[in-house]
Design a protein around this motif. Structure first.
Motif, short mmCIF file in Angstrom:
data_model
loop_
_atom_site.label_atom_id
_atom_site.label_comp_id
_atom_site.label_asym_id
_atom_site.label_seq_id
_atom_site.Cartn_x
_atom_site.Cartn_y
_atom_site.Cartn_z
N ILE A 108 0.84 -1.21 0.00
CA ILE A 108 0.00 0.00 0.00
C ILE A 108 0.87 1.26 0.00
CG2 ILE A 108 -1.66 1.34 1.35
CD1 ILE A 108 -2.73 -1.43 2.37
N VAL A 109 1.76 1.35 0.97
CA VAL A 109 2.61 2.55 1.08
C VAL A 109 3.50 2.68 -0.14
CG1 VAL A 109 4.46 3.64 2.42
CG2 VAL A 109 2.51 2.61 3.59
N GLY A 110 4.05 1.58 -0.62
CA GLY A 110 4.90 1.63 -1.81
C GLY A 110 4.18 2.20 -3.01
N HIS A 111 2.96 1.74 -3.26
CA HIS A 111 2.22 2.25 -4.41
C HIS A 111 1.89 3.74 -4.26
CE1 HIS A 111 1.72 -1.93 -5.57
NE2 HIS A 111 1.36 -1.47 -6.75
N ILE A 112 1.50 4.14 -3.07
CA ILE A 112 1.15 5.55 -2.85
C ILE A 112 2.39 6.44 -2.95
CG2 ILE A 112 0.31 7.20 -1.14
CD1 ILE A 112 -1.59 4.92 -0.18
N VAL A 113 3.45 6.08 -2.26
CA VAL A 113 4.64 6.93 -2.23
C VAL A 113 5.33 6.97 -3.60
CG1 VAL A 113 6.95 7.19 -1.22
CG2 VAL A 113 4.99 6.76 0.25
N VAL A 114 5.47 5.84 -4.25
CA VAL A 114 6.13 5.84 -5.56
C VAL A 114 5.29 6.61 -6.58
CG1 VAL A 114 6.85 4.37 -7.49
CG2 VAL A 114 7.48 3.76 -5.17
N GLN A 165 15.94 17.37 -1.28
CA GLN A 165 14.54 17.75 -1.06
C GLN A 165 13.63 16.53 -1.16
OE1 GLN A 165 14.57 20.82 -4.07
NE2 GLN A 165 14.24 22.41 -2.51
N HIS A 166 13.90 15.68 -2.14
CA HIS A 166 13.13 14.44 -2.27
C HIS A 166 13.29 13.58 -1.02
CE1 HIS A 166 11.28 14.54 -6.18
NE2 HIS A 166 12.42 14.91 -6.75
N LEU A 167 14.52 13.44 -0.56
CA LEU A 167 14.76 12.64 0.66
C LEU A 167 14.02 13.23 1.86
CD1 LEU A 167 18.55 11.77 0.34
CD2 LEU A 167 16.62 10.18 0.29
N ALA A 168 14.03 14.54 1.97
CA ALA A 168 13.36 15.20 3.10
C ALA A 168 11.85 15.02 3.06
CB ALA A 168 13.71 16.69 3.11
N ILE A 169 11.30 14.82 1.89
CA ILE A 169 9.85 14.62 1.75
C ILE A 169 9.47 13.15 1.87
CG2 ILE A 169 7.90 14.77 0.14
CD1 ILE A 169 9.33 17.25 -1.08
N TRP A 170 10.09 12.30 1.07
CA TRP A 170 9.59 10.93 0.90
C TRP A 170 10.01 9.96 1.99
CZ3 TRP A 170 5.78 11.75 -1.90
CH2 TRP A 170 5.82 12.68 -2.94
N VAL A 171 11.17 10.11 2.58
CA VAL A 171 11.58 9.20 3.65
C VAL A 171 10.69 9.35 4.88
CG1 VAL A 171 13.45 8.58 5.24
CG2 VAL A 171 13.94 8.91 2.81
N PRO A 172 10.49 10.56 5.40
CA PRO A 172 9.58 10.68 6.55
C PRO A 172 8.14 10.27 6.22
CG PRO A 172 10.89 12.67 6.32
CD PRO A 172 11.14 11.84 5.11
N ILE A 223 7.94 6.43 6.26
CA ILE A 223 8.01 5.87 7.62
C ILE A 223 6.72 6.15 8.39
CG2 ILE A 223 9.20 6.06 9.85
CD1 ILE A 223 11.79 6.59 8.20
N ILE A 224 6.24 7.39 8.34
CA ILE A 224 5.02 7.74 9.07
C ILE A 224 3.82 6.98 8.53
CG2 ILE A 224 3.39 9.64 9.49
CD1 ILE A 224 5.93 11.48 9.62
N SER A 225 3.71 6.86 7.21
CA SER A 225 2.59 6.13 6.60
C SER A 225 2.62 4.65 6.99
CB SER A 225 2.63 6.25 5.08
OG SER A 225 2.54 7.58 4.69
N ALA A 226 3.79 4.06 6.96
CA ALA A 226 3.91 2.63 7.31
C ALA A 226 3.53 2.40 8.77
CB ALA A 226 5.32 2.13 7.04
#
Length: 145
Positions: free
Chosen positions: A74-80, A96-103, A106-109
């Protein structure tokens, strides 16, 4: 009702049908799949031994790794998908991508893990899986072995 069991055999099972979708919904909300009133979780993802309201035994569920796998999908499909949309419409740097997508990942999972595990336990209860039907959850060896 005739039901197929492990090994391809059939057995006569006289069980009252349990509502699947309400049980899954109750699990998603962290409630007992049977009564919908008692708490399903004792801590973050540890289930209670039994429901404090109706007494339904929960300890024998076998959610195992399925909730984690479902959360990854679920999270993979949404985040990607979101990452690809942002990448196609803007020019952010790698940092900037790292600052957005990594947190966000983690929070979504972490936010989805408990509800998904509750839904899996609710599904197992509704389908009489893994001890929720009163039988032992033991695989017997092949008679010729």
């Amino acid at each position: 009702m005739e039901e197929q069991v492990f090994g391809g055999g059939h057995q006569q099972v006289d069980r009252q049908a349990r509502p699947l979708w309400p049980a899954i919904k109750r699990g998603l909300l962290g409630k007992c799949p049977n009564c919908g009133e008692g708490k399903l979780f004792a801590s973050f993802v540890k289930t209670v031994e039994r429901c404090a309201v109706c007494g339904e035994e929960i300890f024998h569920h076998r959610a195992d790794d399925l909730p984690a796998y479902l959360v990854v999908v679920i999270v993979g499909h949404i985040v990607v998908g979101a990452f690809m949309a942002v990448e196609a419409t803007s020019s952010l740097s790698t940092w900037q991508h790292l600052a957005i997508w990594v947190p966000l990942t983690i929070i979504s999972a972490l936010a989805l893990l408990r509800p998904v595990k509750g839904a899996v336990v609710g599904m197992q209860w509704a389908l009489y899986m893994h001890g929720f039907g009163g039988e032992d959850d033991e695989i017997k060896g092949h008679p010729e072995a």
